[in-house]
Design an enzyme around this catalytic site. Structure first.
Site, PDB file in Angstrom:
ATOM      1  NE  ARG A   1       6.587  14.910  -3.320  1.00 26.51           N
ATOM      2  CZ  ARG A   1       6.806  13.770  -3.943  1.00 26.51           C
ATOM      3  NH1 ARG A   1       8.039  13.346  -4.163  1.00 26.51           N
ATOM      4  NH2 ARG A   1       5.800  13.021  -4.340  1.00 26.51           N
TER       5      ARG A   1
ATOM      6  CD  GLN B   1       4.137   8.509  -2.920  1.00 19.36           C
ATOM      7  OE1 GLN B   1       3.370   7.691  -2.444  1.00 19.36           O
ATOM      8  NE2 GLN B   1       5.221   8.156  -3.585  1.00 19.36           N
TER       9      GLN B   1
ATOM     10  NE  ARG C   1      11.487  10.920  -9.705  1.00 23.01           N
ATOM     11  CZ  ARG C   1      10.592  10.519  -8.802  1.00 23.01           C
ATOM     12  NH1 ARG C   1      10.969  10.179  -7.582  1.00 23.01           N
ATOM     13  NH2 ARG C   1       9.307  10.468  -9.122  1.00 23.01           N
TER      14      ARG C   1
ATOM     15  CG  HIS D   1      12.604  11.516  -0.970  1.00 24.44           C
ATOM     16  ND1 HIS D   1      13.515  10.878  -1.775  1.00 24.44           N
ATOM     17  CD2 HIS D   1      11.460  10.803  -1.070  1.00 24.44           C
ATOM     18  CE1 HIS D   1      12.935   9.844  -2.349  1.00 24.44           C
ATOM     19  NE2 HIS D   1      11.689   9.776  -1.929  1.00 24.44           N
TER      20      HIS D   1
ATOM     21  CD  GLU E   1      13.750   8.370   0.893  1.00 17.05           C
ATOM     22  OE1 GLU E   1      12.618   8.564   1.371  1.00 17.05           O
ATOM     23  OE2 GLU E   1      13.935   7.697  -0.137  1.00 17.05           O
TER      24      GLU E   1
HETATM   25  C1  BG6 Z   1      10.365   6.839  -1.171  1.00 17.52           C
HETATM   26  C2  BG6 Z   1       9.263   5.845  -0.907  1.00 17.52           C
HETATM   27  O1  BG6 Z   1      10.588   7.613  -0.038  1.00 17.52           O
HETATM   28  O2  BG6 Z   1       9.974   7.691  -2.243  1.00 17.52           O
HETATM   29  C3  BG6 Z   1       8.973   5.080  -2.192  1.00 17.52           C
HETATM   30  O3  BG6 Z   1       9.634   4.956   0.129  1.00 17.52           O
HETATM   31  C4  BG6 Z   1       8.649   6.028  -3.324  1.00 17.52           C
HETATM   32  O4  BG6 Z   1       7.900   4.176  -1.950  1.00 17.52           O
HETATM   33  C5  BG6 Z   1       9.785   7.023  -3.456  1.00 17.52           C
HETATM   34  O5  BG6 Z   1       8.484   5.294  -4.515  1.00 17.52           O
HETATM   35  C6  BG6 Z   1       9.595   8.054  -4.565  1.00 17.52           C
HETATM   36  O6  BG6 Z   1       8.407   8.725  -4.402  1.00 17.52           O
HETATM   37  P1  BG6 Z   1       7.937   9.813  -5.441  1.00 17.52           P
HETATM   38  O7  BG6 Z   1       6.572  10.258  -5.008  1.00 17.52           O
HETATM   39  O8  BG6 Z   1       8.950  10.926  -5.398  1.00 17.52           O
HETATM   40  O9  BG6 Z   1       7.942   9.142  -6.793  1.00 17.52           O
END
Ligand code: BG6
Length: 332
Positions: A111, A106, A82, A201, A306
């Site tokens: 990653r 997701q 994070r 990201h 991003e």
């Molecule tokens: C962003 C997305 O790139 O990442 C968001 O547009 C998402 O929708 C965010 O909540 C964080 O994603 P994650 O999977 O790291 O919690």
């Protein structure tokens, strides 16, 4: 070509060049083989976790970190980091159910896979600028490039099963004076075409989100995921972040998006072959709902800008390669 006042009459031989170049960048691999840190003689540094090839720190010479990293980010490989710069590949967001990526988590597997460290090098462009700078009597301008690789063979059995294609991704992280570049070279190593999305990201650290604006998005079409608006057009030249923000800006004509804090340019984000940019800040409630987001008010000191190719799919034929990257300039 621009004439330089102190142009060298001839290039020095290699030994003399090495000597006149002075201190060189250093690269250290941690004892546990978990992270690689590169440092410029000027004191700027970058640290990359092999887990996710996630850049977790990019510091200016004075120690200021340009990247935001959650105090509760897992750095032990148990979940995606994070903060910093997680690499999103081969799918952005939740995978669509009608696509070959549909069984992936997701943001894909890049990653949360362990990458290989392939080595370091000094890029030609930076060798050039080094010579130019040295010749002009300027400060040290050496840069260092770290390469990381992820191949089908590195994937967990689950990821391999969920996306059974042969690929190779070389990820290059280049630290230069006042800049960081992240670039991927994606290769289809198999015998049939496949599609992918890719995105960096990037969690940029900002002093005060209430004084932060983004420029370079005026007139750009975006999807607003917070308001569930599939298509809107950005109407402001200087976009403030005043609440939860989750937008995908698409096919952006201008290559640079800038982050301005308190009226002063803080970062330039310059895309190369990456048409889109996601702007994300979870704000108070969403941040509180994330177990690995800390401190609670951390959303006030970060903004994700991003750069990626995510609004469409990029199709890669067997044997083909694709490259894209982004350069961040720290303007402190
Ligand atoms: C962003 C997305 O790139 O990442 C968001 O547009 C998402 O929708 C965010 O909540 C964080 O994603 P994650 O999977 O790291 O919690």
């Amino acid at each position: 070509m621009v004439e330089r006042p102190h142009k060298p009459s001839s290039l020095p031989n290699t030994a003399a060049a090495a000597k006149s170049a002075g201190p060189q960048p250093t690269v250290d691999i941690s004892d546990d083989n978990a992270r690689v840190t590169a440092r410029l003689p000027s004191g700027e540094s970058v640290t990359v976790l092999l887990y996710g090839a996630t850049v977790i720190s990019w510091k200016n010479a004075d120690g200021t970190d340009n990247l935001w990293l959650s105090e509760k980010a897992a750095l032990d490989g148990s979940k995606p980091v994070r903060g910093g710069i997680p690499v999103v590949f081969p799918v952005f967001g939740p995978p669509p159910s009608n696509h070959a990526t549909s069984s992936l988590p997701q943001h894909g597997f890049a990653r949360n896979s362990r990458w290989e460290y392939l080595g370091k090098s000094t890029s030609e462009a930076s060798a050039e600028s080094e010579r130019a700078s040295t010749a002009a009597g300027g400060a040290d301008s050496s840069s260092v490039k770290l390469d990381f690789g992820l191949y089908s063979s590195n994937l967990s059995p689950e990821a391999r099963k969920a996306w059974p294609y042969d690929f190779g991704v070389v990820y290059s992280v280049t630290l230069g004076p006042g800049s960081l570049q992240t670039a991927v070279n994606v290769r289809n190593e198999g015998d049939k075409a496949w599609e992918f999305q890719v995105l960096f990201h990037t969690y940029l650290s900002v002093k005060d989100i209430s004084k932060t604006h983004l420029t370079g998005l005026l007139g750009v079409t975006y999807t607003d995921k917070v308001l569930s608006v599939p298509s809107a057009t950005e109407s402001t030249a200087s976009l403030p972040i005043t609440g939860e923000t989750d937008r995908v800006y698409k096919a952006i004509p201008q290559s640079t998006t800038s982050v301005v804090v308190d009226g002063a340019p803080r970062f330039d984000v310059v895309r190369d072959n990456l048409p889109d940019t996601v702007v994300w800040n979870p704000w108070k409630e969403k941040a509180a709902a994330m177990a690995d987001f800390a401190p609670d008010d951390g959303y006030k000191s970060m903004i994700c800008v991003e750069a990626g190719a995510v609004a469409e799919w990029t199709k890669l034929e067997a044997g083909d390669t694709w490259e894209g990257g982004v350069t961040y300039r720290s303007l402190l």
